[in-house]
Write a protein that holds these residues in place. Structure first.
Motif, short mmCIF file in Angstrom:
data_model
loop_
_atom_site.label_atom_id
_atom_site.label_comp_id
_atom_site.label_asym_id
_atom_site.label_seq_id
_atom_site.Cartn_x
_atom_site.Cartn_y
_atom_site.Cartn_z
N TYR A 11 1.15 -1.14 -0.17
CA TYR A 11 0.31 0.33 -0.07
C TYR A 11 1.19 1.51 0.03
O TYR A 11 -0.23 1.99 -0.12
N GLN A 12 1.77 1.42 0.61
CA GLN A 12 3.06 2.52 0.20
C GLN A 12 3.48 3.03 -1.22
O GLN A 12 3.96 4.02 -1.03
N THR A 13 3.86 1.25 -1.23
CA THR A 13 4.41 1.96 -2.97
C THR A 13 2.98 2.32 -3.95
O THR A 13 3.54 2.80 -4.69
N SER A 14 2.24 1.23 -3.68
CA SER A 14 0.55 1.99 -4.19
C SER A 14 0.54 3.57 -4.68
O SER A 14 0.25 3.28 -5.52
N GLY A 15 1.33 4.19 -4.29
CA GLY A 15 0.60 5.62 -3.82
C GLY A 15 2.01 6.27 -4.60
O GLY A 15 1.56 7.35 -4.11
N GLU A 16 2.83 5.51 -4.54
CA GLU A 16 4.09 6.88 -5.36
C GLU A 16 3.87 7.18 -6.48
O GLU A 16 2.86 6.78 -7.11
N ASP A 17 4.33 8.16 -7.13
CA ASP A 17 4.00 8.41 -8.35
C ASP A 17 4.04 8.02 -9.17
O ASP A 17 3.47 7.90 -10.35
N TYR A 18 4.97 6.81 -9.47
CA TYR A 18 5.29 6.18 -10.56
C TYR A 18 4.48 5.45 -11.12
O TYR A 18 4.07 5.03 -11.74
#
Length: 287
Positions: A181-188
């Motif tokens: 879920y942390q990674t899913s919110g990244e810009d890329y």
């Protein structure tokens, strides 16, 4: 190369030190204090090296019998290795599947909530409760799911394997879910979604690539959880595994051999985990 040899030497010294603790620690009956006999360590190290270099692993006590370690260690090592190997690899696969690739389904969220509840219960309590539940199932249905006999065959291994996989699965699933879920919110990731890329493509080609280093860094801790539970499971479920040499003796030789075998099991399991990552990337990830 030199650093690797230094690490091997330090590990060798530490394992023999742990194995020698029953011999170098005694209780003074006059005042109840602990006495440390460090002067006996050189002889202990020398006797161990002499025994192994002479082609013998020594002996251990099995009840009232004195048996050679070399005759029993192969079967016991294989039993413990299979339990930890299947448990850790299963926890890795389950965590990746439910924590990343099908995390969007409601069933996965229910599964995650169930695991979070289990994670709040100490491992020992879960193991004992599972054994009680297995006994209840046998009384109600007549179906035997566990065996407390060392010669119980598959009944004596599959249930311990399930129990050994619980702690690694609970730990790894929770970490993978949070990191996902942390990674899913990244810009890329937002950019990939805006470009219309499929969710499976994003999970495989973007999310997993960023989760992989994080998961690899936790593998040693995951394996240590499985090994720690293995000590409990093999002891209370009477599994003829490698921990038998550690629990059923206060001699240096069998305890040291058991600890070295545990270290080898951890190394094999770690290599198998890295192999799973390698095969998965070769089959599904485009570099």
């Amino acid at each position: 190369m030199v650093r690797a040899l230094q690490q091997i030497f330090i590990i060798f010294i530490l394992i023999l030190l742990l194995a020698a603790l029953p011999k170098i620690i005694s209780v003074d009956p006059s005042n109840g204090s602990l006495d440390w006999s460090f002067e006996s360590l050189p002889q202990i190290y020398g006797d161990f090296i002499k025994e192994v270099s002479g082609g013998s692993l020594g002996t251990y006590q099995l009840g009232r019998q004195t048996r050679p370690i070399a005759e029993d260690i192969a079967d016991n090592f294989t039993t413990s290795l299979l339990i930890v190997l299947i448990a850790v690899n299963a926890s890795l696969v389950i965590s990746l599947i439910f924590g990343v690739f099908i995390s969007r389904f409601k069933l996965t969220k229910l599964f995650g909530a169930f695991l979070n509840i289990l994670a709040s219960i100490p491992d020992f309590i879960i193991i004992v409760m599972s054994m009680i539940l297995a006994v209840k199932i046998y009384k109600m249905t007549g179906i035997r799911v566990i065996s407390l006999r060392p010669d119980g065959g598959a009944l004596n291994t599959w249930f311990p394997t399930v129990l050994a996989s619980l702690a690694p699965t609970l730990y790894l699933f929770k970490l993978v879910s949070v990191k996902y879920y942390q990674t899913s919110g990244e810009d890329y990731i937002k950019t990939a979604v805006a470009k219309g890329m499929s969710l499976n493509y994003i999970n495989f080609q973007h999310v997993f690539k960023n989760l992989e280093p994080f998961i690899k860094s936790e593998l040693i801790k995951v394996i240590s959880l499985a090994i720690g539970n293995l000590f409990i499971i093999e002891h209370i479920m009477n599994v003829s595994g490698i921990t038998k040499f550690i629990f059923q003796s206060n001699e240096v030789q069998p305890i040291a051999i058991g600890l070295f075998a545990m270290l080898l099991i951890s190394l094999i399991v770690y290599i198998s985990n890295r192999l799973i990552f390698y095969l998965f990337k070769r089959g599904f990830i485009y570099e």
